[in-house]
Design a protein around this motif. Structure first.
Motif, PDB file in Angstrom:
ATOM      1  N   GLU A 221      -3.651  25.441 -23.165  1.00  0.00           N
ATOM      2  CA  GLU A 221      -4.717  24.727 -22.995  1.00  0.00           C
ATOM      3  C   GLU A 221      -3.019  23.558 -22.710  1.00  0.00           C
ATOM      4  O   GLU A 221      -4.235  22.830 -21.809  1.00  0.00           O
ATOM      5  N   LEU A 243      -8.608  30.292 -18.043  1.00  0.00           N
ATOM      6  CA  LEU A 243      -9.571  29.857 -18.197  1.00  0.00           C
ATOM      7  C   LEU A 243     -10.029  30.986 -17.920  1.00  0.00           C
ATOM      8  O   LEU A 243     -11.672  31.990 -18.985  1.00  0.00           O
ATOM      9  N   ALA A 244     -10.479  32.253 -16.800  1.00  0.00           N
ATOM     10  CA  ALA A 244     -10.809  32.978 -16.633  1.00  0.00           C
ATOM     11  C   ALA A 244     -10.641  34.200 -17.736  1.00  0.00           C
ATOM     12  O   ALA A 244     -11.708  35.137 -18.398  1.00  0.00           O
ATOM     13  N   GLU A 246     -10.494  33.614 -21.023  1.00  0.00           N
ATOM     14  CA  GLU A 246     -10.611  32.682 -22.149  1.00  0.00           C
ATOM     15  C   GLU A 246     -12.294  33.574 -21.844  1.00  0.00           C
ATOM     16  O   GLU A 246     -12.852  32.529 -22.606  1.00  0.00           O
ATOM     17  N   GLY A 247     -12.508  33.072 -20.840  1.00  0.00           N
ATOM     18  CA  GLY A 247     -13.929  33.615 -20.570  1.00  0.00           C
ATOM     19  C   GLY A 247     -14.621  32.591 -20.287  1.00  0.00           C
ATOM     20  O   GLY A 247     -15.894  32.675 -20.388  1.00  0.00           O
ATOM     21  N   ARG A 248     -14.365  31.473 -19.724  1.00  0.00           N
ATOM     22  CA  ARG A 248     -14.741  30.326 -19.362  1.00  0.00           C
ATOM     23  C   ARG A 248     -15.059  30.462 -17.302  1.00  0.00           C
ATOM     24  O   ARG A 248     -13.764  29.729 -17.007  1.00  0.00           O
ATOM     25  N   LEU A 249     -15.366  31.110 -17.312  1.00  0.00           N
ATOM     26  CA  LEU A 249     -15.155  31.804 -15.553  1.00  0.00           C
ATOM     27  C   LEU A 249     -15.962  30.799 -14.853  1.00  0.00           C
ATOM     28  O   LEU A 249     -14.906  30.380 -13.192  1.00  0.00           O
ATOM     29  N   ASP A 250     -17.095  29.900 -15.071  1.00  0.00           N
ATOM     30  CA  ASP A 250     -17.340  28.902 -14.396  1.00  0.00           C
ATOM     31  C   ASP A 250     -15.897  27.578 -14.296  1.00  0.00           C
ATOM     32  O   ASP A 250     -15.496  27.157 -12.811  1.00  0.00           O
ATOM     33  N   GLU A 251     -15.684  27.527 -15.224  1.00  0.00           N
ATOM     34  CA  GLU A 251     -14.753  26.151 -15.416  1.00  0.00           C
ATOM     35  C   GLU A 251     -12.951  27.510 -14.312  1.00  0.00           C
ATOM     36  O   GLU A 251     -12.460  26.076 -13.821  1.00  0.00           O
ATOM     37  N   ALA A 252     -12.834  27.767 -14.327  1.00  0.00           N
ATOM     38  CA  ALA A 252     -11.804  29.074 -14.394  1.00  0.00           C
ATOM     39  C   ALA A 252     -12.036  29.006 -12.503  1.00  0.00           C
ATOM     40  O   ALA A 252     -10.807  28.398 -11.616  1.00  0.00           O
ATOM     41  N   ARG A 253     -13.288  28.824 -11.177  1.00  0.00           N
ATOM     42  CA  ARG A 253     -13.308  29.937 -10.598  1.00  0.00           C
ATOM     43  C   ARG A 253     -12.234  27.927  -9.603  1.00  0.00           C
ATOM     44  O   ARG A 253     -12.142  28.397  -8.804  1.00  0.00           O
TER      45      ARG A 253
END
Length: 282
Positions: A221, A243-244, A246-253
């Protein structure tokens, strides 16, 4: 005393250049069209840049195609790139071949990518071999990447070792990619770091991807964030994809959306995957 038409056109070109520097290419294009009509010498190149920065590919073609047809081959490469973006591949190939034939060695990279995408890998490799021999740094690196894509690790390693030079940072990055495929991970790590220090174009995202696969997401990162800071090409998709994953979907979008807005097809597919829809539904 009234300003002459030439002086007015020159002033408009300066205004257009300033708007480009401010990241306002659509506004710049409006001003630069006037400057071009007034005969400002710098207006044409600036207007082409404004169209490229705003993704106005049809406008690029309309502007440059008549000039290339009249024999001004300085613009053949940029015409070819615009035609690729419009998926007019046959015309794009013709324009890029004109550019290469006129001595525009870097145009071989765009032509090789076009050929690769059409499954004409042997032609693409042959083209890049010639361009690399002519001293084009990007061609040497692209040659290695195409050979890796073809699954020819020995040829990729030979080319990477032949052309690797710290005077050509992209070749150091290509050698790092080869070392990964060879399982020489410590060597690859050192080479990715060195490529970044030398300013290779996509060194930070490439190193971030290597670190992510190596199981060090925190370090990965950091590299992706550095790529964002320096606006490395492709940074938004690379960070969003990381980020996606890593499961951090809201950050990835939002990062994937930035890449989509820039025309990145991979980002569109990734965003559709996040939303559970088909890419053509956007």
């Amino acid at each position: 005393m009234d300003q002459s038409a030439e002086d007015l056109a020159a002033d408009l070109a300066v205004q257009g250049a300033a708007l480009l520097a401010q990241g306002r290419p659509a506004e710049a294009a409006d001003v630069l069209r006037q400057a071009l009509a007034g005969g400002a010498p710098s207006a044409l190149d600036l207007l082409v840049r404004a169209y490229f920065d705003s993704g106005s590919w049809r406008a690029v073609v309309d502007l440059l195609e008549p000039r290339v047809e009249q024999g001004d081959l300085r613009y053949a490469s940029r015409l070819g790139v615009a035609l690729v973006q419009l998926a007019e591949r046959e015309r794009a190939e013709a324009a890029l071949r004109l550019a290469v034939g006129s001595g525009d060695v870097p145009a071989a990279n765009d032509l090789a990518i076009l050929l690769r995408d059409e499954g004409r890998l042997v032609e693409a490799v042959r083209l890049l071999v010639d361009a690399a021999k002519a001293g084009d740094q990007l061609a040497a690196a692209n040659l290695v990447e195409l050979q890796l894509e073809a699954g020819d690790l020995p040829a990729a390693a030979a080319a990477a070792e032949q052309y690797a030079s710290e005077r050509r940072p992209e070749t150091i990055l290509a050698l790092a990619d080869v070392r990964v495929q060879q399982g020489r991970f410590a060597d690859a790590d050192a080479l990715y770091r060195r490529a970044g220090e030398l300013g290779a174009l996509r060194a930070r995202t490439a190193y971030g991807q290597f670190l992510a696969v190596s199981g060090d997401p925190a370090a990965a990162e950091r590299e992706f964030r550095e790529a964002e800071r320096i606006a490395e090409p492709g940074w938004a998709f690379a960070l969003g994809r990381f980020l996606a994953d890593e499961g951090r979907l809201d950050e990835a979008r939002p990062y994937l959306q930035i890449a989509v807005d820039e025309g990145d097809e991979q980002a569109l597919e990734a965003l559709a995957e996040l939303d559970g829809v088909e890419a053509d539904e956007y």
